[in-house]
Design a protein around this motif. Structure first.
Motif, short mmCIF file in Angstrom:
data_model
loop_
_atom_site.label_atom_id
_atom_site.label_comp_id
_atom_site.label_asym_id
_atom_site.label_seq_id
_atom_site.Cartn_x
_atom_site.Cartn_y
_atom_site.Cartn_z
N ALA B 14 0.88 -1.35 0.01
CA ALA B 14 0.09 0.09 -0.03
C ALA B 14 0.76 1.24 0.05
O ALA B 14 0.67 2.25 -0.71
CB ALA B 14 -1.12 -0.05 1.17
N ALA B 15 1.88 1.31 0.95
CA ALA B 15 2.56 2.36 0.85
C ALA B 15 3.41 3.05 -0.57
O ALA B 15 2.88 4.01 -0.72
CB ALA B 15 3.79 2.25 1.96
N PRO B 16 4.06 2.01 -1.05
CA PRO B 16 4.66 2.42 -2.19
C PRO B 16 3.74 2.88 -3.42
O PRO B 16 4.03 3.99 -3.84
CB PRO B 16 5.67 1.33 -2.68
N VAL B 17 2.86 2.11 -3.40
CA VAL B 17 1.70 2.41 -4.31
C VAL B 17 0.88 3.71 -4.14
O VAL B 17 1.05 4.71 -4.89
CB VAL B 17 0.53 1.40 -4.51
N LEU B 18 0.95 4.11 -2.91
CA LEU B 18 0.05 5.26 -2.39
C LEU B 18 1.25 6.62 -2.68
O LEU B 18 0.67 7.48 -3.23
CB LEU B 18 0.03 5.37 -0.69
N ALA B 19 2.51 6.25 -2.63
CA ALA B 19 3.30 7.31 -2.78
C ALA B 19 3.60 7.49 -4.18
O ALA B 19 3.59 8.91 -4.72
CB ALA B 19 4.80 6.74 -2.08
N VAL B 20 3.37 6.49 -5.00
CA VAL B 20 3.59 6.79 -6.34
C VAL B 20 2.43 7.49 -7.06
O VAL B 20 2.49 8.60 -7.71
CB VAL B 20 4.12 5.53 -7.19
N VAL B 21 1.41 7.16 -6.61
CA VAL B 21 0.00 7.85 -7.02
C VAL B 21 -0.01 9.18 -6.54
O VAL B 21 -0.30 9.96 -7.37
CB VAL B 21 -1.23 6.94 -6.58
N GLY B 22 0.33 9.24 -5.43
CA GLY B 22 0.66 10.73 -4.95
C GLY B 22 1.42 11.63 -5.78
O GLY B 22 1.05 12.71 -5.96
N ALA B 23 2.52 10.94 -6.03
CA ALA B 23 3.50 11.74 -6.71
C ALA B 23 3.00 12.22 -8.17
O ALA B 23 3.07 13.16 -8.52
CB ALA B 23 4.81 11.22 -6.86
N LEU B 24 2.32 11.13 -8.79
CA LEU B 24 1.83 11.67 -9.87
C LEU B 24 0.73 12.60 -10.00
O LEU B 24 0.62 13.35 -10.99
CB LEU B 24 1.25 9.98 -10.65
N ILE B 25 0.01 12.42 -8.88
CA ILE B 25 -1.19 13.56 -8.90
C ILE B 25 -0.40 14.80 -8.76
O ILE B 25 -0.62 15.97 -9.47
CB ILE B 25 -1.86 13.33 -7.67
N VAL B 26 0.53 15.11 -7.68
CA VAL B 26 1.29 16.25 -7.49
C VAL B 26 1.99 16.76 -9.04
O VAL B 26 1.85 17.89 -9.42
CB VAL B 26 2.26 16.18 -6.59
N THR B 27 2.34 15.84 -9.65
CA THR B 27 3.19 15.87 -10.93
C THR B 27 2.16 16.79 -11.94
O THR B 27 2.70 17.68 -12.64
CB THR B 27 3.89 14.97 -11.59
N ALA B 28 1.24 15.97 -11.90
CA ALA B 28 0.05 16.42 -12.86
C ALA B 28 -0.32 17.82 -12.63
O ALA B 28 -0.51 18.65 -13.57
CB ALA B 28 -1.12 15.47 -12.95
N LEU B 29 -0.44 18.19 -11.31
CA LEU B 29 -0.73 19.57 -10.99
C LEU B 29 0.19 20.51 -11.37
O LEU B 29 -0.09 21.52 -11.68
CB LEU B 29 -0.86 19.59 -9.45
N VAL B 30 1.82 19.93 -11.16
CA VAL B 30 2.71 21.00 -11.58
C VAL B 30 2.52 21.17 -12.86
O VAL B 30 2.56 22.28 -13.72
CB VAL B 30 4.12 20.44 -11.22
#
Lengths: 531, 369
Positions: B14-30
């Motif tokens: 769960a943790a790494p998946v959560l991290a990668v998904v979170g990172a993608l969301i932030v990147t998309a926003l950037v």
């Protein structure tokens, strides 16, 4: 009415800590809340002090219903808490500690000092504002804590197990202070599980058992025994052990043990000085003493965690002075540490790994250089079964068990390696009554089979009940010895303050007076007094 | 008998998946904030990273990152923050290259000699920090950062024409004397570039790491110190000796980091030898949760992102966006692990509580204090 709690219920995941608690505390009284360890007293006080929110129930202060989100709300309502563990900064003065965080009340200078002196005089606390806290003894620190709470305008004081760290004479002085507070119209909520004390100071008593109020008692018409039965719900277990199993074969011989520490100023101070004793097979040697007088260091020295600065240790006829800790454990020293979270467990590791801890080189945990996880798991299952550790399985972390069950696991682990010498530091601290009786039984049983035990405890009844021989430790020295079959807790307590030394005996004729400084003073007193 | 606990595996992933998904969301926003369309960028990254030559590149890069991750993870398991992997692998690779270039013996002997030289140098360099910590109480974070700089200076001093370096005047390059062809490590041919043979050693290192830590007494002691120094000491582990030992092992592992490049690609240590991999290793070890398989996944992901950044550049995106993703992933990993850890702990306490409540109907129910 100062405080009224109605139908308080607090659930933690899977556990109900408090349910349907009803307490009425009248203004200007000392109200005692008694219950055994783990009965839910602390949770209740945290609710009253705003550190926890109740799931159900109401709190009323001075007749007005309140809801506390955090301690600040409680303080604003005039509720103050003196914690069991003091929250003082050692390197600040008393004045600085008191104003810390409340600088807006009376500033930090002359006005604050005047206010502190005024409060101190009003309640007879005798606090000196310019002394460094690190120079104060335990009882003085406690008075600073009380003053701190009063300074913030508290009219209702919660004291969480205030006597746990005090010797009997200091307890009496504290009670004088509490009576002083009461006479000025303040309300004191006093948490304890020591019934004698409760009966002597409280005006009203509420008993908590298994998370709920089971009754209240009038201290004038209640005996300690009645109170105990109300508290436990059954007959109290007793640590008594009278049939002697002491042999004359020495198991541990300590001679001339010395340990020094260098404080920040660079001066050497003896933490342990000239400690010598012998524990025989089948003997329980109890060490009494106020905490911080060198007991922890003595344990560390015997375990090999600290190197000695002098003296020698012999285990079962062999010199172990320079033997590393692991070898000592392999050679048969079992260890039930004082602080199980720091020294006895890996909190985030599963139970079976905790079963290996400390015995990684021994059967059944390892074969050669490899860990035998299957055997360790099987043996953990056995310990859980035989020592009645309540857990859903051996894969859960040690942190998720209650204190009593953690302790049962530790005792089970240490006993599984058939130790020759068991070092038990506060073996039943924070443990529920059932587990306490069980641990006492195990120590007694192993003692019959020739186990030597070094018992260190703050519970004087436990010490007197379990030990074959008693020694008193004061400022790093063994200052007195006593026969547990004749000594009383009061005499022992008196020796713990350093007031008595040599061989303690029941004085002929009149009983030993306590509390007025007329302690028996036998032999000469070593160590420099500085206060 | 045990032990496939489905919930625990789910929690672990769960943790790494959560991290990668979170990172993608932030990147998309950037990306949105810079006025670019994010999904196309992700599409480009996946497509570009999926090509055969990209796959080889990713595998080769990941081999290096994996070893760096392992080296850092050994320290993490002990609660030691070995930031010095960077200096350790560079110094190790440099002296290994010097030794490799100086001798000419059959490859079966020379390759191990080169590898062992690098490991030994890395271990010694790391041990300095270990000894300082144990004897003088110097934080290993500080000392290893300093040692990184010193390593760079040492290499800079020796890597000069006339000392241990050979100056190539045409290319304005200094490098050590190349390793003889007989000592080039085998590689796996593919349709495009070859895959480094050192990947075999990396896998082996991962297996040894797992075995050492989870199956041996030594590994148990090491993890014990990492979980609680005080409990370790009371249990009979010599904490100081363990600190030095684990720094030695971490440094030796760091010594392997430069080997894929040295033995499969550059064959000498020049001033273009890759730097900064030690820091990548920290991110990879965090991402992989110090677990040998997790670190492999982390290393592959890192290598993939790096490769994908080239693809983004062709499509007119700023390739720095990948740096943003990587940075955010590391942050997200730390947060996600803490969240999942806390959730796991509460869940377990609830389980224990439920068990006790079920067993405790006979008035023996325990109550929390």
């Amino acid at each position: 009415m100062a405080v009224e709690l109605r139908g308080i219920t607090k659930r933690f995941p899977g556990v109900v800590a408090n349910h349907d608690i009803d307490i009425v505390v009248h203004s200007g009284t000392v109200h005692a809340l008694v219950g055994e360890n783990g009965a839910g007293k602390s949770t209740l006080m945290k609710i009253l002090y705003g550190m926890q929110k109740p799931d159900e129930g109401t709190i009323a202060v001075d007749g007005e219903q309140v809801s506390f989100g955090h301690p600040g709300d409680a303080i604003a309502r005039g509720i103050g808490m003196v914690h069991q563990h003091f929250m003082l900064a050692d390197n600040l003065t008393v004045l600085e500690n008191i104003v810390l965080g409340s600088e807006k009340l009376h500033g930090i200078g002359g006005r604050a000092r005047a206010k502190i002196t005024e409060i101190s005089d009003a309640y007879g606390l005798g606090v000196r504002p310019d002394v460094l806290v690190e120079d104060l003894g335990v009882a003085d620190r406690q008075r600073v804590e009380i003053l701190k709470v009063l300074y913030r305008g508290a009219r209702i004081l919660i004291l969480d197990e205030p006597t746990a760290v005090l010797v009997p004479q200091e307890v009496e002085a504290l009670f004088e202070n509490l009576r002083g507070l009461k006479s000025q119209g303040l309300t004191v909520l006093f948490i304890s599980h020591k019934l004698g004390e409760v009966l002597s100071v409280a005006d009203e008593i509420t008993v908590i058992r298994r998370g709920t109020t089971v009754g209240s008692a009038d201290p004038r018409s209640t005996t300690a025994k009645q109170l105990a039965e109300l508290m436990v719900g059954s007959e109290l277990p007793s640590p008594e052990t009278r049939e002697s199993t002491v042999t004359d074969e020495p198991m541990l011989t300590v001679t001339g043990l010395r340990l020094v520490a260098v404080d920040p100023e660079g001066t050497e101070r003896a933490v342990l000085d000239d400690i010598g004793f012998t524990i025989h097979k089948g003997e329980v040697l109890g060490i009494a003493g106020v905490e911080g007088n060198g007991q922890a260091e003595l344990v560390e020295a015997i375990m090999g965690i600290r190197a000695l600065d002098g003296g020698s240790l012999q285990l079962d006829g062999r010199d172990i002075t320079d033997t590393p800790t692991r070898r000592r454990r392999e050679d048969g020293i079992g260890y039930v540490p004082e602080d199980r979270h720091r020294h006895g467990l890996l909190l985030e590791a599963p139970l079976w790994e905790n079963r290996i801890l400390g015995h990684v080189t021994e059967q059944p945990n390892s074969k050669g250089f490899l860990i035998d996880t299957a055997a360790a798991r099987r043996d953990t299952e056995r310990i859980v079964r035989e020592y009645d550790v309540r857990t859903p399985g051996i894969e859960v972390t040690a942190a998720s068990l209650s204190g009593g069950n953690q302790q049962k696991l530790i005792v089970g682990r240490e006993m599984s390696h058939l130790p020759k010498l068991l070092i038990a530091a506060h073996p039943t601290r924070g443990v529920d009554v059932g587990a306490q009786a069980q641990i006492w039984d195990q120590i007694r049983e192993a003692r019959r089979e020739g186990l030597a035990v070094l018992l260190i405890s703050a519970d004087l009844d436990e010490l007197i009940g379990l030990s074959d021989t008693l020694r008193v430790m004061y400022r790093g020295r063994l200052v007195a010895d006593a026969d547990p079959s004749t000594i009383t807790p009061e005499q022992l307590g008196s020796a713990m303050t350093g007031a008595a030394s040599g061989h303690l005996e029941q004085q002929a004729g009149n009983g030993t007076p306590t509390g007025d400084g007329a302690q028996p003073r036998i032999g000469e007193q070593a160590g420099g007094e500085d206060r | 008998m045990k032990k496939f606990d489905k919930d625990r595996v789910v929690l672990g992933i769960a943790a790494p998946v959560l991290a990668v998904v979170g990172a993608l969301i932030v990147t998309a926003l950037v990306l949105l904030a810079t006025g670019k369309e994010p999904f196309h960028a992700f599409d480009v990254m996946v497509n570009y990273g999926d090509k055969t030559d990209s796959q080889v590149y990713i595998l080769n890069k990941a081999t290096t990152y994996y070893l760096a991750g392992l080296a850092v993870a050994i320290g993490f398991r002990m609660n030691l923050f070995n930031i010095g992997v960077d200096g350790q692998y560079q110094l190790g690779a440099f002296f290994a290259a010097v030794v490799g270039g100086a001798i000419s013996i059959p490859g079966v002997v020379e390759v191990p000699v080169i590898i062992l030289t690098s490991m030994a140098v890395g271990a010694i360099w790391a041990a300095i920090a270990g000894v300082l910590k144990v004897t003088r109480g110097v934080s290993e974070v500080i000392s290893t950062i300093m040692l990184n700089s010193i390593a760079g200076i040492v290499i800079g001093y020796f890597l000069q024409g006339g000392r241990l370096g050979v100056l190539d005047k045409d290319a304005n390059m200094v490098s050590t004397k190349p390793i003889p062809v007989s000592s080039h490590l085998f590689s796996f041919k593919t349709a495009t570039d070859p895959v480094f043979g050192f990947i075999v050693f990396a896998v082996l290192a991962g297996v040894i790491y797992w075995f050492l830590l989870s199956r041996t007494r030594f590994g148990f002691d090491l993890r014990t110190v990492g979980r609680s120094e005080s409990a370790a000491q009371a249990s009979g582990v010599s904490v100081k000796r363990m600190m030095i030992t684990s720094m030695l092992i971490s440094g030796a592992m760091a010594g392997l980091v430069g080997m894929p490049t040295l033995l499969n690609q550059s064959y000498d240590y020049g001033n273009d030898f890759p730097t900064g991999i030690g820091f990548t290793g920290i991110a990879v070890a965090l991402l992989g949760r110090n677990n040998p398989v997790g670190i492999a996944v982390g290393a592959l992901l890192w290598a993939f992102l790096e490769r994908a950044s080239a693809g983004l550049e062709f499509e007119g995106y700023d390739k720095e966006i990948v740096g943003v993703i990587q940075g955010v992933i590391v942050l997200a990993v730390v947060i996600a692990y803490e969240l999942v850890r806390r959730y796991g702990l509460t869940r377990q306490q609830r389980q224990v509580g439920a068990e006790l409540a079920a067993a405790g109907t006979d008035d023996k129910q325990e109550v929390a204090a």
